[in-house]
Scaffold this motif. Sequence first.
Motif, short mmCIF file in Angstrom:
data_model
loop_
_atom_site.label_atom_id
_atom_site.label_comp_id
_atom_site.label_asym_id
_atom_site.label_seq_id
_atom_site.Cartn_x
_atom_site.Cartn_y
_atom_site.Cartn_z
N ARG A 76 0.86 -1.18 0.00
CA ARG A 76 0.00 0.00 0.00
C ARG A 76 0.90 1.23 0.00
NH1 ARG A 76 -5.31 -1.07 0.85
NH2 ARG A 76 -5.79 -2.84 2.21
N ILE A 77 0.56 2.20 -0.80
CA ILE A 77 1.43 3.37 -0.87
C ILE A 77 0.64 4.65 -0.65
CG2 ILE A 77 3.23 2.37 -2.30
CD1 ILE A 77 1.90 3.73 -4.68
N SER A 78 1.39 5.68 -0.20
CA SER A 78 0.78 6.98 0.01
C SER A 78 0.68 7.69 -1.33
CB SER A 78 1.64 7.77 0.97
OG SER A 78 2.95 7.78 0.49
N GLU A 79 -0.06 8.79 -1.33
CA GLU A 79 -0.20 9.61 -2.53
C GLU A 79 1.15 10.07 -3.05
OE1 GLU A 79 -2.46 10.70 -4.54
OE2 GLU A 79 -4.09 9.62 -3.57
N GLU A 80 2.04 10.37 -2.09
CA GLU A 80 3.28 11.03 -2.47
C GLU A 80 4.31 10.07 -3.03
OE1 GLU A 80 4.00 14.97 -0.05
OE2 GLU A 80 4.35 13.14 1.08
N TYR A 81 4.99 10.53 -4.06
CA TYR A 81 6.13 9.81 -4.63
C TYR A 81 5.80 8.33 -4.79
CZ TYR A 81 7.73 13.76 -1.79
OH TYR A 81 7.83 14.95 -1.14
N ARG A 82 4.71 8.05 -5.46
CA ARG A 82 4.23 6.68 -5.57
C ARG A 82 5.30 5.71 -6.02
NH1 ARG A 82 -1.07 8.27 -8.90
NH2 ARG A 82 -2.10 9.23 -7.14
N ILE A 83 6.00 6.10 -7.08
CA ILE A 83 6.94 5.14 -7.66
C ILE A 83 8.31 5.24 -6.99
CG2 ILE A 83 8.06 4.34 -9.78
CD1 ILE A 83 5.60 5.43 -11.29
N LEU A 84 8.82 6.45 -6.83
CA LEU A 84 10.18 6.59 -6.31
C LEU A 84 10.23 6.60 -4.79
CD1 LEU A 84 11.55 9.22 -8.85
CD2 LEU A 84 12.05 6.76 -8.76
N GLY A 85 9.06 6.78 -4.15
CA GLY A 85 9.04 6.89 -2.69
C GLY A 85 9.34 5.58 -1.99
N ARG A 86 9.59 5.70 -0.69
CA ARG A 86 9.68 4.52 0.18
C ARG A 86 8.37 4.44 0.92
NH1 ARG A 86 14.62 2.39 2.45
NH2 ARG A 86 16.42 3.42 1.53
N HIS A 87 7.77 3.30 0.94
CA HIS A 87 6.50 3.14 1.62
C HIS A 87 6.62 2.06 2.68
CE1 HIS A 87 4.98 5.73 -1.52
NE2 HIS A 87 5.54 4.94 -2.41
N LYS A 88 5.60 1.97 3.52
CA LYS A 88 5.61 0.98 4.59
C LYS A 88 5.75 -0.42 3.96
CE LYS A 88 2.78 -0.01 8.67
NZ LYS A 88 2.41 -1.38 8.36
N ASP A 89 6.60 -1.23 4.53
CA ASP A 89 6.82 -2.60 4.04
C ASP A 89 7.21 -2.65 2.56
OD1 ASP A 89 6.14 -3.66 6.53
OD2 ASP A 89 4.00 -3.54 6.02
N ASP A 90 7.85 -1.61 2.13
CA ASP A 90 8.26 -1.49 0.73
C ASP A 90 9.70 -1.98 0.62
OD1 ASP A 90 8.93 -0.66 -1.80
OD2 ASP A 90 8.36 1.43 -1.50
N HIS A 91 9.89 -3.11 -0.05
CA HIS A 91 11.27 -3.61 -0.16
C HIS A 91 11.80 -3.48 -1.58
CE1 HIS A 91 10.68 -5.02 3.86
NE2 HIS A 91 9.62 -5.71 3.48
N ARG A 92 11.22 -2.52 -2.34
CA ARG A 92 11.72 -2.36 -3.71
C ARG A 92 13.15 -1.83 -3.67
NH1 ARG A 92 7.59 1.48 -6.20
NH2 ARG A 92 7.68 2.27 -4.09
N SER A 93 13.85 -2.00 -4.78
CA SER A 93 15.29 -1.76 -4.72
C SER A 93 15.65 -0.28 -4.67
CB SER A 93 15.96 -2.44 -5.92
OG SER A 93 16.23 -1.50 -6.91
N THR A 94 16.82 -0.01 -4.10
CA THR A 94 17.29 1.37 -3.97
C THR A 94 18.57 1.55 -4.80
OG1 THR A 94 18.51 0.74 -2.00
CG2 THR A 94 16.32 1.69 -1.66
N HIS A 95 18.68 0.77 -5.85
CA HIS A 95 19.85 0.92 -6.72
C HIS A 95 19.50 0.50 -8.13
CE1 HIS A 95 20.59 -3.41 -6.93
NE2 HIS A 95 20.18 -3.42 -5.67
N PHE A 96 20.34 0.90 -9.06
CA PHE A 96 20.20 0.40 -10.43
C PHE A 96 21.60 0.36 -11.04
CE2 PHE A 96 19.68 5.05 -10.79
CZ PHE A 96 20.55 5.36 -11.81
N GLU A 97 21.69 -0.33 -12.17
CA GLU A 97 22.98 -0.40 -12.85
C GLU A 97 22.86 0.24 -14.20
OE1 GLU A 97 25.42 -3.97 -11.60
OE2 GLU A 97 25.72 -3.77 -13.77
N TYR A 98 23.89 0.93 -14.62
CA TYR A 98 23.87 1.50 -15.96
C TYR A 98 25.28 1.40 -16.55
CZ TYR A 98 23.83 4.85 -19.76
OH TYR A 98 23.98 5.44 -20.99
N ASN A 99 25.35 0.81 -17.71
CA ASN A 99 26.63 0.65 -18.42
C ASN A 99 27.74 0.10 -17.52
OD1 ASN A 99 27.77 0.76 -20.99
ND2 ASN A 99 28.75 2.74 -20.62
N GLY A 100 27.38 -0.85 -16.68
CA GLY A 100 28.38 -1.50 -15.83
C GLY A 100 28.69 -0.75 -14.54
N VAL A 101 28.03 0.38 -14.31
CA VAL A 101 28.29 1.14 -13.09
C VAL A 101 27.05 1.05 -12.19
CG1 VAL A 101 28.93 3.39 -12.12
CG2 VAL A 101 29.79 2.72 -14.37
#
Length: 378
Positions: A76-101
């Motif tokens: 369940r997420i709040s109105e704010e920053y739906r996709i990029l936000g951190r929400h309760k029990d939200d274990h989505r990733s906090t990193h990404f890779e680009y061109n090997g970095v």
Amino acid sequence: MGYNNMILILSPDVDVNSQDYQKLIAYLEKLPQVKFRTHQEIGNQQTLTEIYLIGDTAILPLDDMKQLPCVERVVRISEEYRILGRHKDDHRSTHFEYNGVRFGQDNLNVFAGLCAVDNPQHVEQMMQALQSHGQVCTRMGAYKPRTNPYSFQGHGKECLPYVFELAGKYGIKVIAMEVTHESHVAEIHAALEQTGNPTGVMLQIGTRNTQNFELLKSVGRQTQFPVLLKRGFGITLEESLNAAEYLASEGNTRVIFGLRGMKTNMADPHRNFVDFAHVPVVKRLTRMPVCIDPSHSVGTRERGSDNILDVMHVTAQGIIAGANMVLVDFHPAPDKALVDGPQALTMAELPYFLEDVAIAEQAYKDRLQLVKKYASTF
Ligand code: PEP
Ligand code: MN
């Protein structure tokens, strides 16, 4: 703040043509007062599909939603920053890779380079110095938004081929490069193709364009390049974080949030009021890695009475607070630089700067150990 939205995180590599998936979609289509939007993140190893439900989701029992075909987790997420936000029990990733970095909330990348590309010699001197000190990222401004219409506006697409070729020659993997119009993205794409993709580019949205919503939407619609979004220099943090969410809402979630100081004469004698106290705040509210720009914050080469440059003091302050990226102006001949020479560090200062960064990074790591040791006290 209501928790009016919900994300269904589907099992990795879900087949959108499968019967189960069709069943799920048919079910969602029948939900009253709920709209949904599918978001796919195509990674090296797997494709992650998330479905955002917007509307009257408060009445949907979590357990029922978890039972739906293809669904792995429900948040369940709040109105704010739906996709990029951190929400309760939200274990989505906090990193990404680009061109090997790797870009994450738990690591650090330095982007030292030219505020503005002026000529191939300076680009080459910069990149050579970076390579000899183990650096694979840089900043290179080709499109410069200037206060004065008669000031140098950047070489634009003309300089891209030699910048990219030299990057390839010196092992540079990612170049942060500001774009001020969507046509610049197409020009960067074309120049990369023309030169055989020798490097990668992180598109930068500058502080003057933080709320240029049409630019945000078009840069958000492409997913080839990650984006560094600078906070607006005269708007609230919340407004700038919403600007980042524009990128994600259009499909691009590979976003880094950049702190670069706030415009107020209370900052005098610095160019902007350094706002790196917001590093932990942005990392708490969102899943974005956080960049600091000490050069545009401080804007001078003044030194403290301890002989340390203010630019280096604030860099250390940001890193010791957990910053994940440093965007910093260097120039082989600052007095000849066409833009922002007075704040640029020199090639001779590069190893010194990097050593100072390493000290601050180690101090942050030590602080992480310390908070663990005392965790039982709070
Ligand atoms: C820059 O990084 O070159 C720049 C123009 O920064 P800002 O948008 O933060 O002023
Ligand atoms: Mn600049």
